[in-house]
Design a protein around this motif. Structure first.
Motif, PDB file in Angstrom:
ATOM      1  N   ASN A 104       0.827  -1.191   0.000  1.00  0.00           N
ATOM      2  CA  ASN A 104       0.000   0.000   0.000  1.00  0.00           C
ATOM      3  C   ASN A 104       0.861   1.242   0.000  1.00  0.00           C
ATOM      4  O   ASN A 104       2.012   1.234   0.456  1.00  0.00           O
ATOM      5  CB  ASN A 104      -0.961   0.012   1.194  1.00  0.00           C
ATOM      6  N   LYS A 105       0.322   2.276  -0.533  1.00  0.00           N
ATOM      7  CA  LYS A 105       0.877   3.632  -0.467  1.00  0.00           C
ATOM      8  C   LYS A 105      -0.319   4.572  -0.383  1.00  0.00           C
ATOM      9  O   LYS A 105      -1.467   4.137  -0.616  1.00  0.00           O
ATOM     10  CB  LYS A 105       1.757   3.928  -1.680  1.00  0.00           C
ATOM     11  N   PRO A 106      -0.151   5.818  -0.040  1.00  0.00           N
ATOM     12  CA  PRO A 106      -1.296   6.705   0.132  1.00  0.00           C
ATOM     13  C   PRO A 106      -2.248   6.696  -1.064  1.00  0.00           C
ATOM     14  O   PRO A 106      -1.870   7.022  -2.186  1.00  0.00           O
ATOM     15  CB  PRO A 106      -0.649   8.078   0.321  1.00  0.00           C
ATOM     16  N   GLY A 107      -3.462   6.240  -0.806  1.00  0.00           N
ATOM     17  CA  GLY A 107      -4.498   6.253  -1.834  1.00  0.00           C
ATOM     18  C   GLY A 107      -4.501   5.075  -2.774  1.00  0.00           C
ATOM     19  O   GLY A 107      -5.326   5.022  -3.692  1.00  0.00           O
ATOM     20  N   ALA A 108      -3.621   4.099  -2.575  1.00  0.00           N
ATOM     21  CA  ALA A 108      -3.575   2.950  -3.481  1.00  0.00           C
ATOM     22  C   ALA A 108      -3.110   1.712  -2.725  1.00  0.00           C
ATOM     23  O   ALA A 108      -2.251   1.790  -1.842  1.00  0.00           O
ATOM     24  CB  ALA A 108      -2.648   3.228  -4.659  1.00  0.00           C
ATOM     25  N   VAL A 109      -3.692   0.562  -3.078  1.00  0.00           N
ATOM     26  CA  VAL A 109      -3.278  -0.720  -2.507  1.00  0.00           C
ATOM     27  C   VAL A 109      -3.294  -1.766  -3.605  1.00  0.00           C
ATOM     28  O   VAL A 109      -3.933  -1.591  -4.656  1.00  0.00           O
ATOM     29  CB  VAL A 109      -4.214  -1.170  -1.358  1.00  0.00           C
ATOM     30  N   GLY A 110      -2.622  -2.872  -3.353  1.00  0.00           N
ATOM     31  CA  GLY A 110      -2.623  -3.965  -4.309  1.00  0.00           C
ATOM     32  C   GLY A 110      -2.293  -5.278  -3.638  1.00  0.00           C
ATOM     33  O   GLY A 110      -1.763  -5.309  -2.515  1.00  0.00           O
ATOM     34  N   PHE A 111      -2.563  -6.385  -4.321  1.00  0.00           N
ATOM     35  CA  PHE A 111      -2.322  -7.712  -3.750  1.00  0.00           C
ATOM     36  C   PHE A 111      -2.461  -8.757  -4.848  1.00  0.00           C
ATOM     37  O   PHE A 111      -2.974  -8.481  -5.950  1.00  0.00           O
ATOM     38  CB  PHE A 111      -3.307  -8.008  -2.613  1.00  0.00           C
ATOM     39  N   PHE A 112      -1.991  -9.960  -4.543  1.00  0.00           N
ATOM     40  CA  PHE A 112      -2.139 -11.107  -5.437  1.00  0.00           C
ATOM     41  C   PHE A 112      -3.089 -12.114  -4.803  1.00  0.00           C
ATOM     42  O   PHE A 112      -3.215 -12.190  -3.573  1.00  0.00           O
ATOM     43  CB  PHE A 112      -0.791 -11.778  -5.693  1.00  0.00           C
ATOM     44  N   VAL A 113      -3.734 -12.919  -5.653  1.00  0.00           N
ATOM     45  CA  VAL A 113      -4.647 -13.956  -5.191  1.00  0.00           C
ATOM     46  C   VAL A 113      -4.296 -15.260  -5.889  1.00  0.00           C
ATOM     47  O   VAL A 113      -4.207 -15.311  -7.127  1.00  0.00           O
ATOM     48  CB  VAL A 113      -6.122 -13.608  -5.497  1.00  0.00           C
ATOM     49  N   ASP A 114      -4.094 -16.309  -5.100  1.00  0.00           N
ATOM     50  CA  ASP A 114      -3.953 -17.656  -5.652  1.00  0.00           C
ATOM     51  C   ASP A 114      -5.345 -18.108  -6.075  1.00  0.00           C
ATOM     52  O   ASP A 114      -6.219 -18.355  -5.242  1.00  0.00           O
ATOM     53  CB  ASP A 114      -3.384 -18.590  -4.583  1.00  0.00           C
ATOM     54  N   ASN A 115      -5.567 -18.231  -7.366  1.00  0.00           N
ATOM     55  CA  ASN A 115      -6.904 -18.485  -7.901  1.00  0.00           C
ATOM     56  C   ASN A 115      -7.118 -19.931  -8.311  1.00  0.00           C
ATOM     57  O   ASN A 115      -8.099 -20.262  -8.959  1.00  0.00           O
ATOM     58  CB  ASN A 115      -7.163 -17.570  -9.104  1.00  0.00           C
ATOM     59  N   ARG A 116      -6.215 -20.800  -7.916  1.00  0.00           N
ATOM     60  CA  ARG A 116      -6.373 -22.207  -8.283  1.00  0.00           C
ATOM     61  C   ARG A 116      -7.441 -22.871  -7.420  1.00  0.00           C
ATOM     62  O   ARG A 116      -7.694 -22.456  -6.301  1.00  0.00           O
ATOM     63  CB  ARG A 116      -5.045 -22.940  -8.117  1.00  0.00           C
ATOM     64  N   ALA A 117      -8.061 -23.913  -7.951  1.00  0.00           N
ATOM     65  CA  ALA A 117      -9.072 -24.665  -7.213  1.00  0.00           C
ATOM     66  C   ALA A 117      -8.882 -26.143  -7.471  1.00  0.00           C
ATOM     67  O   ALA A 117      -8.738 -26.568  -8.624  1.00  0.00           O
ATOM     68  CB  ALA A 117     -10.476 -24.243  -7.619  1.00  0.00           C
ATOM     69  N   GLU A 118      -8.878 -26.930  -6.410  1.00  0.00           N
ATOM     70  CA  GLU A 118      -8.667 -28.363  -6.539  1.00  0.00           C
ATOM     71  C   GLU A 118      -9.803 -29.006  -7.335  1.00  0.00           C
ATOM     72  O   GLU A 118     -10.980 -28.755  -7.079  1.00  0.00           O
ATOM     73  CB  GLU A 118      -8.587 -28.992  -5.145  1.00  0.00           C
ATOM     74  N   LYS A 130      -6.693   7.560  -5.893  1.00  0.00           N
ATOM     75  CA  LYS A 130      -6.022   8.841  -6.137  1.00  0.00           C
ATOM     76  C   LYS A 130      -6.542   9.506  -7.421  1.00  0.00           C
ATOM     77  O   LYS A 130      -7.228   8.879  -8.235  1.00  0.00           O
ATOM     78  CB  LYS A 130      -4.514   8.631  -6.261  1.00  0.00           C
ATOM     79  N   SER A 131      -6.126  10.726  -7.592  1.00  0.00           N
ATOM     80  CA  SER A 131      -6.466  11.471  -8.811  1.00  0.00           C
ATOM     81  C   SER A 131      -5.382  11.321  -9.867  1.00  0.00           C
ATOM     82  O   SER A 131      -5.457  11.954 -10.929  1.00  0.00           O
ATOM     83  CB  SER A 131      -6.669  12.952  -8.478  1.00  0.00           C
ATOM     84  N   THR A 132      -4.387  10.470  -9.587  1.00  0.00           N
ATOM     85  CA  THR A 132      -3.308  10.197 -10.545  1.00  0.00           C
ATOM     86  C   THR A 132      -3.198   8.694 -10.755  1.00  0.00           C
ATOM     87  O   THR A 132      -3.606   7.905  -9.888  1.00  0.00           O
ATOM     88  CB  THR A 132      -1.966  10.736 -10.019  1.00  0.00           C
ATOM     89  N   ALA A 178      -3.053   1.520 -13.095  1.00  0.00           N
ATOM     90  CA  ALA A 178      -4.444   1.611 -12.659  1.00  0.00           C
ATOM     91  C   ALA A 178      -4.856   3.072 -12.778  1.00  0.00           C
ATOM     92  O   ALA A 178      -4.219   3.958 -12.206  1.00  0.00           O
ATOM     93  CB  ALA A 178      -4.586   1.123 -11.224  1.00  0.00           C
ATOM     94  N   ALA A 179      -5.891   3.325 -13.526  1.00  0.00           N
ATOM     95  CA  ALA A 179      -6.327   4.699 -13.779  1.00  0.00           C
ATOM     96  C   ALA A 179      -6.783   5.371 -12.483  1.00  0.00           C
ATOM     97  O   ALA A 179      -7.139   4.698 -11.504  1.00  0.00           O
ATOM     98  CB  ALA A 179      -7.453   4.698 -14.805  1.00  0.00           C
ATOM     99  N   PRO A 180      -6.802   6.693 -12.447  1.00  0.00           N
ATOM    100  CA  PRO A 180      -7.269   7.395 -11.249  1.00  0.00           C
ATOM    101  C   PRO A 180      -8.676   6.969 -10.852  1.00  0.00           C
ATOM    102  O   PRO A 180      -9.556   6.807 -11.707  1.00  0.00           O
ATOM    103  CB  PRO A 180      -7.244   8.863 -11.671  1.00  0.00           C
TER     104      PRO A 180
END
Length: 658
Positions: A565-579, A595-597, A632-634
């Protein structure tokens, strides 16, 4: 005459509980070809007379029948006659005072619930009811909150005039917008939207609308009168007790046939009036009192039901089982669940699992109360702080997620992450993993979390954003970001009907008794806001393909990695596999940018596809390969999917500028 405090002291005595706790499930009027029985629990009554009527509204009784006292405080009258369609009430003498009361255990009633009705339930079933069943469990729970009258009141919705505001509007499978014949409304619209569960705002008999009055009279219905009887103002004939039953069953049958599971909003924490049928039959047993004898009002509605007392617990428990069995209800949303005790909630969950299969019926509620309540000693409220005492299959509305996304619901002018409040990035990321593993909420698994940003109470999402965004800001863009966030968090999804077409109530935050003209779904907006509707449709359809987010297990939190994370923005990954299931995208990369940027990032090696951004949630249908350097757009969400497994874990320093 005894005071309220004296009554309470009596009920708390172990001797009373041992002598008067009745274990049977046959209280009320049971009616069939074998005869009719009337059983009422009133342990301190001196005399009870059963009055029988031909009419559910006016007129004198055609028979007054003394009832016999039986064991455990039960009074009874039995006859070999089938009294289906006969109305009744009781005259009860307690502590020297005689009162007339309807039956708190009634399953049918006349106009406005003042008289109960004996009903042979087998005669109320629509054709094919025995074969009715819920659709298969969906890949994800996407719950849509609907008020029966709001749903079909708008003339532009294309519903037959005689069905507007009625149960029968849900039987219409070909409704379209009057102004645009090709644009669906009602059931066809909900099918296109992609929701899986319809949560009906109260459909039990409530007291704030005159069933014989103006059809436009309106209330949300959180004021119970007869807990086990459908509301009559939604029926085509409220004067005939069997009609409301049959038409509610027809509504549920239609929803099932069209692919929806049905959730019932139940209000077991208080009654419309303290002078209820419960109070008239057993004074002060069903209500909480403070030590000084004043009435407990943790509901802010005038009274609190004493769910912890044995016969009250049985009353509520049997009511839930009755709706599930007789009406094929698929889940229960508990209003102010924090006023109920954890013992009762656990008992309900266990019984539903044993009767219908584990997890087949949804159970969730509001994990809060409106104020302090005088619960009897030795019991624990089902509050958010006490969720550790509830199993993973009892869920709660997550106000933490709601408020961090858009700002506190109870503070209309306070913004959240999407509308400019700083310092919320870590809480946004905690929302992603359904708060599992954190200290804010004692959550055991995502199955306990309902993610949402609007419900019937408080401001609509559009109105909240309109009051908190800077003048001239793009409100619909912020709506898309709000939806993008909560629809990419682990847990179940919930939203208010019309949120997807910028529903407004002119800024009002509590429209429980406002005119139906304000509360009704404005179906013309579903066409005017078609772009926003399409955005919701795309998010819903995409969500169903993402097992990494749909996972409700206690280990689901382990799927989330690479949080930043940083001010006004966050991100992460997801393990999307399914048995046992092939997944188109084995890893997800998700970014929320308020953010606006732009927020720029560099993707790790592999083939990444663009699935959704702030403009379109349907990019996944014809995916475009994403550049290694992307932004990622504003004020937008960015969702990417990696099509082939990477040999190495995604690096922690993936994002540029850190």
């Amino acid at each position: 005459m005894k005071t309220a405090q004296q009554w309470k002291a009596c009920y708390l005595e172990p001797a009373f509980q041992a002598q008067y706790t009745y274990q049977g499930k046959d209280l009320g009027a049971a009616c069939s070809g074998k005869g009719t029985s009337f059983l009422l629990w009133s342990p301190f009554a001196d005399k009870i007379t059963l009055n029988l009527y031909r009419d559910g509204g006016e007129g004198e009784p055609f028979l007054q029948q003394p009832m016999a006292r039986e064991e455990k405080g039960v009074w009874a009258f039995r006859t070999e006659k089938n009294l289906h369609g006969i109305y009744y009430d009781y005259e009860i003498r307690i502590d020297g005072e005689t009162k007339r009361t309807a039956d708190p255990y009634a399953k049918a009633c006349g106009i406005n619930g003042r008289r109960s009705m004996a009903v042979d339930l087998s005669l109320t079933n629509p054709i094919g009811w025995e074969e009715d069943h819920a659709p298969e469990q969906p890949a994800e729970r996407i719950i849509y909150e609907v008020h029966v009258k709001e749903f079909s009141w708008d003339p532009a919705g294309g519903f037959p005039s005689e069905y507007r505001g009625k149960y029968k509007a849900f039987l219409c499978e070909d409704t379209t917008l009057n102004a645009e014949g090709k644009h669906p409304t009602g059931i066809p619209y909900l099918k296109e939207l992609g929701v899986t569960h319809i949560q009906l705002m109260p459909v039990f008999d409530y007291g704030s609308v005159d069933e014989a009055g103006d059809p436009a009279d309106f209330n949300w219905g959180y004021d119970p009168v007869n807990y086990n009887v459908p509301e009559g103002s939604y029926a085509t004939d409220a004067a005939r007790g069997e009609v409301r039953i049959r038409e509610m069953k027809e509504m549920i049958q239609s929803l099932h046939k069209n692919g929806f599971r049905v959730i019932m909003d139940v209000v077991y924490n208080h009654t419309y009036s303290l002078d209820s049928w419960l109070q008239r039959t057993v004074p002060w047993y069903y209500y909480r009192l403070h030590e000084d004898g004043s009435v407990s009002n943790g509901s802010a509605c005038g009274n609190d039901i004493a769910s912890e007392r044995p016969m009250c617990a049985s009353y509520l428990f049997n009511s839930v089982l009755y709706w599930a069995e007789e009406y094929h209800i698929d889940g229960f949303r508990f209003d102010l669940m924090g006023l109920l005790d954890t013992d009762l909630m656990n008992r309900i969950r266990t019984a539903l699992d044993l009767r219908f299969g584990r997890g087949e019926k949804l159970v969730y509620g509001e994990p809060w109360a409106a104020g302090k309540t005088a619960m009897d000693p030795g019991f624990t409220q089902a509050l958010k702080a006490n969720f550790g005492k509830l199993p993973p299959d009892i869920g709660m509305f997550c106000d933490n997620t709601r408020d961090v996304i858009k700002g506190a619901a109870l503070k209309p002018e306070e913004p959240g992450f999407i509308n400019g409040r700083p310092g919320l990035e870590e809480e946004i990321l905690d929302s992603v993993s359904a708060w599992c593993g954190g200290k804010a909420i004692p959550v055991k698994a995502p199955s306990q979390i309902l993610n949402y940003v609007s419900a019937h109470d408080n401001q609509t999402l559009y109105d909240k954003l309109a009051s908190t965004l800077e003048k001239g800001a793009d409100i619909r863009k912020a709506c898309r970001l709000a939806a993008g966030i909560y629809m990419t968090c682990q847990g179940s999804l919930f939203f208010l009907s019309g949120e997807e077409f910028a529903r407004t109530k002119n800024g009002l935050d509590n429209t429980y008794d406002a005119p139906v003209s304000l509360n009704r779904l404005d179906w013309t907006k579903s066409l005017q806001e078609r772009g926003l509707v399409e955005y919701y449709k795309g998010l819903i359809a995409l969500r169903k393909q993402l097992p990494g987010l749909c996972d409700k297990s206690p280990n689901a939190v382990q799927r989330i990695s690479g949080r930043w994370n940083k001010p006004g923005a966050v991100g992460f990954f997801v393990d999307n596999r399914a048995e046992g299931r092939s997944c188109r995208w084995e890893t997800l990369c998700i970014v929320y940018n308020s953010k606006s940027t732009p927020e720029r990032l560099t993707l790790p090696r592999g083939t990444w596809e663009l699935l959704a951004d702030g403009e379109s949630s349907f990019l996944w249908k014809s995916p475009v390969r994403a550049d290694a350097n992307i932004a990622a757009a504003p004020g937008s969400i960015l969702i990417l999917g990696k099509t082939a497994a990477d040999e190495k874990n995604c690096p922690a320093d993936l994002f540029s500028g850190r």
